[in-house]
Design an enzyme around this catalytic site. Structure first.
Site, mmCIF file in Angstrom:
data_model
loop_
_atom_site.group_PDB
_atom_site.id
_atom_site.type_symbol
_atom_site.label_atom_id
_atom_site.label_comp_id
_atom_site.label_asym_id
_atom_site.label_seq_id
_atom_site.Cartn_x
_atom_site.Cartn_y
_atom_site.Cartn_z
ATOM 1 N N LYS A 106 -53.901 41.828 -29.999
ATOM 2 C CA LYS A 106 -54.879 41.042 -29.194
ATOM 3 C C LYS A 106 -54.430 41.326 -27.786
ATOM 4 C CE LYS A 106 -56.248 36.706 -27.624
ATOM 5 N NZ LYS A 106 -55.948 35.157 -27.657
ATOM 6 N N GLY A 167 -56.349 26.265 -23.445
ATOM 7 C CA GLY A 167 -55.807 24.972 -23.548
ATOM 8 C C GLY A 167 -56.622 23.721 -23.126
ATOM 9 N N ALA A 193 -60.197 30.529 -27.057
ATOM 10 C CA ALA A 193 -59.888 29.630 -26.214
ATOM 11 C C ALA A 193 -61.055 28.541 -25.660
ATOM 12 C CB ALA A 193 -59.532 30.329 -24.613
ATOM 13 N N GLY A 194 -60.314 27.340 -25.478
ATOM 14 C CA GLY A 194 -61.228 26.095 -24.948
ATOM 15 C C GLY A 194 -61.762 25.375 -25.943
#
Length: 263
Positions: A106, A167, A193-194
């Protein structure tokens, strides 16, 4: 076929590898490696991301993640968290390949520390270079359909648009652009993410994403293992809802029973 059967029959593939679970979880921010391992088991995840610069996977003189999460049972996805240039990310992944033989990776190339947004110019450049070196690159990118396609054209085996800043726990902020990325992609699309809670994961899957990656949402929950179970159920529910095809939204009421012929 019952619901469990439909879940089990609905696999997805990336770079020639096939998985049943559409939930990918991280290995950072946990109180201990034991808690991390318990959360991974509860999530049913078959892939875990590993920050090569932060998590010990090669020094036998210190506690090793591999002692708690068996890489023969769970696919390790080395990532370049904390890298701010293409060169830094490429060097990190070369070291990861030397340490563990990993080629599925990744890529994250961050622009600056406040937002942790990806630097897309550096990201595309790194994707091209890594692909030429034989890496199979899953790419963290902005929720921009044009840049996601650029990553794919550069050789990405999957694109991973952010739902919200890393985060933040804000959930998918731009469902329209995520859906456009899904519609335009010829490789898997995973929201990365999120995500903050189970409804965020379900919402991402209802957009047609192939999967969801998360770390903080589980690791910083009051009960990470219980949250991991919730995320597993949410990803499965969101995927089933997408496959089922939701009802049309209407501006006004539509009765469940006909109004004609009332007694």
């Amino acid at each position: 076929m019952n619901v469990q059967g439909q879940i089990e029959a609905d696999s997805w593939s990336v770079a020639g590898r096939t998985f049943l679970s559409r939930l990918i979880v991280g290995t950072g921010k946990y109180k201990s490696l034991e808690e991390n391992a318990a959360a991974v088991a509860a999530s049913g995840a078959e892939i875990v991301t590993v920050a090569v610069r932060r998590v010990n996977v090669s020094d036998p003189n210190a506690p090793m993640l591999t002692d708690y999460i068996d890489p023969s049972q769970v696919t390790y996805l080395p990532n370049t968290a904390g890298c701010f240039t293409a060169e830094e990310a490429i060097r990190t992944l070369r070291l990861a390949r030397e340490a563990g033989g990993w080629s599925l990776v990744k890529l994250e190339v961050l622009a600056e520390a406040k937002t942790l947004y990806p630097d897309m110019i550096e990201t595309v450049r790194a994707t091209e270079l890594l692909s030429r070196e034989g890496f199979e690159v899953m790419v963290y990118c902005t929720d921009d359909p044009i840049m996601a396609k650029r990553c794919e054209d550069a050789g990405a085996v999957a694109v991973m648009p952010l739902g919200a800043p890393i985060g933040s726990g804000l959930g998918v902020q731009n469902p329209v652009t995520i859906r456009l990325i899904v519609e335009g992609a010829n490789v898997p699309v995973l929201v990365d993410a999120g995500v903050g809670t189970a409804s965020d994961a379900a919402a991402a899957m209802e957009l047609g994403c192939d999967g969801v990656l998360m770390n903080t949402a589980i690791a910083e929950a009051k009960n990470p293992v219980l949250m991991a179970q919730a995320m597993k159920a949410a990803v499965e529910a969101g995927r089933l809802a997408y496959r089922a095809g939701r009802m049309a939204k209407r501006r006004y009421a539509d009765p469940s029973s006909p109004l004609a012929g009332l007694i």
